[in-house]
Design a protein around this motif. Structure first.
Motif, PDB file in Angstrom:
ATOM      1  N   GLN A 126      -0.821 -27.348 -27.572  1.00 30.36           N
ATOM      2  CA  GLN A 126      -1.895 -26.528 -27.242  1.00 30.36           C
ATOM      3  C   GLN A 126      -2.014 -25.513 -28.570  1.00 30.36           C
ATOM      4  N   ARG A 127      -3.550 -25.589 -28.932  1.00 32.18           N
ATOM      5  CA  ARG A 127      -3.880 -24.548 -30.012  1.00 32.18           C
ATOM      6  C   ARG A 127      -5.314 -24.143 -29.428  1.00 32.18           C
ATOM      7  N   GLY A 128      -5.444 -22.903 -29.481  1.00 32.13           N
ATOM      8  CA  GLY A 128      -6.641 -22.279 -28.926  1.00 32.13           C
ATOM      9  C   GLY A 128      -6.768 -20.584 -29.580  1.00 32.13           C
ATOM     10  N   SER A 129      -7.963 -20.060 -29.048  1.00 25.29           N
ATOM     11  CA  SER A 129      -8.174 -18.738 -29.420  1.00 25.29           C
ATOM     12  C   SER A 129      -8.434 -18.031 -28.323  1.00 25.29           C
ATOM     13  N   THR A 130      -8.205 -16.717 -28.377  1.00 22.07           N
ATOM     14  CA  THR A 130      -8.523 -15.898 -27.240  1.00 22.07           C
ATOM     15  C   THR A 130     -10.038 -15.825 -27.178  1.00 22.07           C
ATOM     16  N   ALA A 131     -10.735 -16.178 -28.112  1.00 25.64           N
ATOM     17  CA  ALA A 131     -12.457 -15.943 -27.825  1.00 25.64           C
ATOM     18  C   ALA A 131     -12.916 -17.036 -27.036  1.00 25.64           C
ATOM     19  N   ASP A 132     -11.967 -18.138 -26.568  1.00 24.93           N
ATOM     20  CA  ASP A 132     -12.562 -18.797 -25.604  1.00 24.93           C
ATOM     21  C   ASP A 132     -12.218 -18.329 -24.222  1.00 24.93           C
ATOM     22  N   MET A 133     -11.641 -17.198 -24.080  1.00 27.39           N
ATOM     23  CA  MET A 133     -11.346 -16.585 -22.700  1.00 27.39           C
ATOM     24  C   MET A 133     -12.568 -16.685 -21.747  1.00 27.39           C
ATOM     25  N   VAL A 134     -12.916 -17.072 -20.609  1.00 26.85           N
ATOM     26  CA  VAL A 134     -13.950 -16.746 -19.648  1.00 26.85           C
ATOM     27  C   VAL A 134     -14.267 -15.508 -19.642  1.00 26.85           C
ATOM     28  N   PHE A 135     -13.081 -14.711 -19.242  1.00 30.33           N
ATOM     29  CA  PHE A 135     -13.158 -13.263 -18.965  1.00 30.33           C
ATOM     30  C   PHE A 135     -11.970 -12.637 -19.993  1.00 30.33           C
ATOM     31  N   GLY A 136     -12.763 -11.752 -20.984  1.00 32.41           N
ATOM     32  CA  GLY A 136     -12.112 -11.132 -21.819  1.00 32.41           C
ATOM     33  C   GLY A 136     -10.944 -10.228 -21.359  1.00 32.41           C
ATOM     34  N   VAL A 137     -10.024  -9.680 -21.964  1.00 28.93           N
ATOM     35  CA  VAL A 137      -9.260  -8.567 -21.687  1.00 28.93           C
ATOM     36  C   VAL A 137      -9.605  -7.225 -20.888  1.00 28.93           C
ATOM     37  N   GLY A 138     -10.769  -6.928 -21.641  1.00 26.14           N
ATOM     38  CA  GLY A 138     -11.449  -5.758 -20.833  1.00 26.14           C
ATOM     39  C   GLY A 138     -12.013  -5.802 -19.464  1.00 26.14           C
ATOM     40  N   GLU A 139     -12.546  -7.175 -19.444  1.00 29.48           N
ATOM     41  CA  GLU A 139     -13.155  -7.598 -18.284  1.00 29.48           C
ATOM     42  C   GLU A 139     -12.086  -7.788 -17.197  1.00 29.48           C
ATOM     43  N   LEU A 140     -10.960  -8.390 -17.432  1.00 27.82           N
ATOM     44  CA  LEU A 140      -9.873  -8.621 -16.577  1.00 27.82           C
ATOM     45  C   LEU A 140      -9.392  -7.406 -16.204  1.00 27.82           C
ATOM     46  N   LEU A 141      -9.130  -6.480 -16.831  1.00 29.00           N
ATOM     47  CA  LEU A 141      -8.391  -5.042 -16.459  1.00 29.00           C
ATOM     48  C   LEU A 141      -9.431  -4.450 -15.790  1.00 29.00           C
ATOM     49  N   ALA A 142     -10.938  -4.368 -15.905  1.00 33.70           N
ATOM     50  CA  ALA A 142     -11.781  -3.870 -15.039  1.00 33.70           C
ATOM     51  C   ALA A 142     -11.856  -4.457 -13.805  1.00 33.70           C
ATOM     52  N   HIS A 143     -11.868  -5.648 -13.914  1.00 31.82           N
ATOM     53  CA  HIS A 143     -11.628  -6.458 -12.203  1.00 31.82           C
ATOM     54  C   HIS A 143     -10.478  -5.982 -11.575  1.00 31.82           C
ATOM     55  N   LEU A 144      -9.246  -6.317 -12.377  1.00 33.30           N
ATOM     56  CA  LEU A 144      -7.968  -5.848 -11.639  1.00 33.30           C
ATOM     57  C   LEU A 144      -8.072  -4.466 -11.028  1.00 33.30           C
ATOM     58  N   ARG A 201     -14.877  -1.698 -21.524  1.00 38.26           N
ATOM     59  CA  ARG A 201     -14.416  -1.114 -22.840  1.00 38.26           C
ATOM     60  C   ARG A 201     -13.607  -0.016 -22.341  1.00 38.26           C
ATOM     61  N   ALA A 202     -13.918   1.001 -21.483  1.00 35.40           N
ATOM     62  CA  ALA A 202     -12.842   2.009 -21.038  1.00 35.40           C
ATOM     63  C   ALA A 202     -11.638   1.476 -20.330  1.00 35.40           C
ATOM     64  N   ALA A 203     -11.744   0.170 -19.827  1.00 35.60           N
ATOM     65  CA  ALA A 203     -10.341  -0.400 -19.111  1.00 35.60           C
ATOM     66  C   ALA A 203      -9.625  -0.753 -20.444  1.00 35.60           C
ATOM     67  N   LEU A 204     -10.102  -1.173 -21.418  1.00 31.95           N
ATOM     68  CA  LEU A 204      -9.316  -1.757 -22.540  1.00 31.95           C
ATOM     69  C   LEU A 204      -8.565  -0.704 -23.068  1.00 31.95           C
ATOM     70  N   ARG A 205      -9.093   0.663 -23.078  1.00 31.42           N
ATOM     71  CA  ARG A 205      -8.188   1.836 -23.434  1.00 31.42           C
ATOM     72  C   ARG A 205      -6.895   2.131 -22.899  1.00 31.42           C
ATOM     73  N   SER A 206      -6.790   1.468 -21.639  1.00 30.71           N
ATOM     74  CA  SER A 206      -5.510   1.622 -20.864  1.00 30.71           C
ATOM     75  C   SER A 206      -4.343   0.862 -21.565  1.00 30.71           C
ATOM     76  N   VAL A 207      -4.626   0.056 -22.631  1.00 29.50           N
ATOM     77  CA  VAL A 207      -3.518  -1.070 -22.999  1.00 29.50           C
ATOM     78  C   VAL A 207      -2.624  -0.256 -23.731  1.00 29.50           C
ATOM     79  N   ALA A 208      -1.296  -0.478 -23.767  1.00 28.76           N
ATOM     80  CA  ALA A 208      -0.276   0.022 -24.628  1.00 28.76           C
ATOM     81  C   ALA A 208       0.123  -0.930 -25.817  1.00 28.76           C
ATOM     82  N   GLY A 209      -0.193  -2.337 -25.386  1.00 26.57           N
ATOM     83  CA  GLY A 209       0.397  -3.161 -26.529  1.00 26.57           C
ATOM     84  C   GLY A 209       0.208  -4.713 -25.658  1.00 26.57           C
ATOM     85  N   TYR A 210       0.511  -5.620 -26.825  1.00 25.54           N
ATOM     86  CA  TYR A 210       0.354  -7.124 -26.489  1.00 25.54           C
ATOM     87  C   TYR A 210       1.741  -7.818 -26.822  1.00 25.54           C
TER      88      TYR A 210
END
Length: 279
Positions: A208-226, A141-150
């Motif tokens: 391709q048709r999909g949803s980001t809900a299907d991610m194994v690691f969500g955006v916050g998890e990815l940023l925390a890991h990175l 959750r804290a890592a997600l706050r580092s995002v400027a945009g998409y």
């Protein structure tokens, strides 16, 4: 707020889309859409507050909506549907690779096949642009706050070259292999990055048709890991993986990209790309 860069390659000017979709010139606030601007909330707020009164900027070409980032990070096999299509288990931790920023192009620029291309493939992805320095932040959750945009992204891949050596570099690093845009949508406009629809078409055929809900690691998890592997700086770009439907996992004959193919990529709220393939 939708930030854009318009103009010829190497000479793009910074802009913002107004309520009617017209490009407004923000060069009075910033020399480019880059890390320095994205890390400055006061300037961003001033652009948003005054955008309707800014002079209109002719938009003959949309360039990539961020200036060349210092680091471009890719994530592999990060959708459950993609892993299932590949007959693989979802990875226990993110599969991380790097791409050169020199491969970034605009949303309607050509994709140029590399010499000897046999299996060049499309990958629609959600791109995440960093706005504040991120290092050693284990809390998603804290890592997600580092995002400027998409941004909408196409992580083009030459799969025959991808598997021809011990790393993914040969298949991921060609020029024009990272189309971005058309705009960067600031993070305040996205309530939940895990609730976005993605799709890709090639020559008008849905692939391709999909949803980001299907991610194994969500955006916050990815940023925390990175953030435990490297420091992410304002303006850096993270490509978060692709859903099922790539050519490599299609029944034979696999529809890899060929000259004159037209690739359409769209991510919900982030606009649509259309790239023509050139040999």
């Amino acid at each position: 707020m939708r930030l854009v860069r318009v103009g010829e390659p190497g000479a793009e000017r910074p802009g913002v889309l107004d309520a009617a979709g017209l490009v407004r010139d923000v060069s009075g606030f910033a020399h480019d859409i880059d890390g320095a601007l994205l890390a400055d909330p006061e300037r961003l707020a001033a652009i948003e507050a005054g955008r309707q009164a800014l002079p209109e900027l002719p938009a003959t070409r949309f360039g990539p909506p961020i200036a060349r980032p210092g680091t471009v990070v890719g994530i592999g096999l990060n959708y459950r549907c993609h892993a299932a299509a590949a007959g693989a288990e979802p990875p226990p931790e993110p599969i991380v690779f790097l791409k050169p920023s020199g491969g970034i192009t605009g949303p309607h620029d050509e994709i140029v096949l590399p010499p000897g291309s046999e299996q060049t493939d499309w990958e629609v992805e959600l791109g995440v642009v960093i706005g504040t320095r991120l290092r050693s932040c284990p809390d998603p959750r804290a890592a997600l706050r580092s995002v400027a945009g998409y941004v909408a992204a196409n992580d083009v891949t030459e799969r025959a070259q991808l598997t021809s050596g011990p790393t993914w570099v040969r298949g991921k690093c060609h020029d024009t292999f990272t189309p971005l845009g058309p705009w960067l949508l600031t993070a305040d406009e996205i309530d939940d990055p895990q609730d976005l629809h993605l799709e890709a078409q090639v020559n008008g055929i849905p692939r391709q048709r999909g949803s980001t809900a299907d991610m194994v690691f969500g955006v916050g998890e990815l940023l925390a890991h990175l953030s435990g592997l490297m420091t992410l700086h304002p303006g850096d770009l993270v490509l978060t993986g692709t859903p099922a439907g790539v050519a490599a996992l299609h029944p034979e004959p696999r529809p890899f990209l060929r000259p004159r193919d037209v690739v359409d990529i769209e991510v919900q709220h982030l606009g649509r790309q259309r790239s023509t393939v050139r040999g």
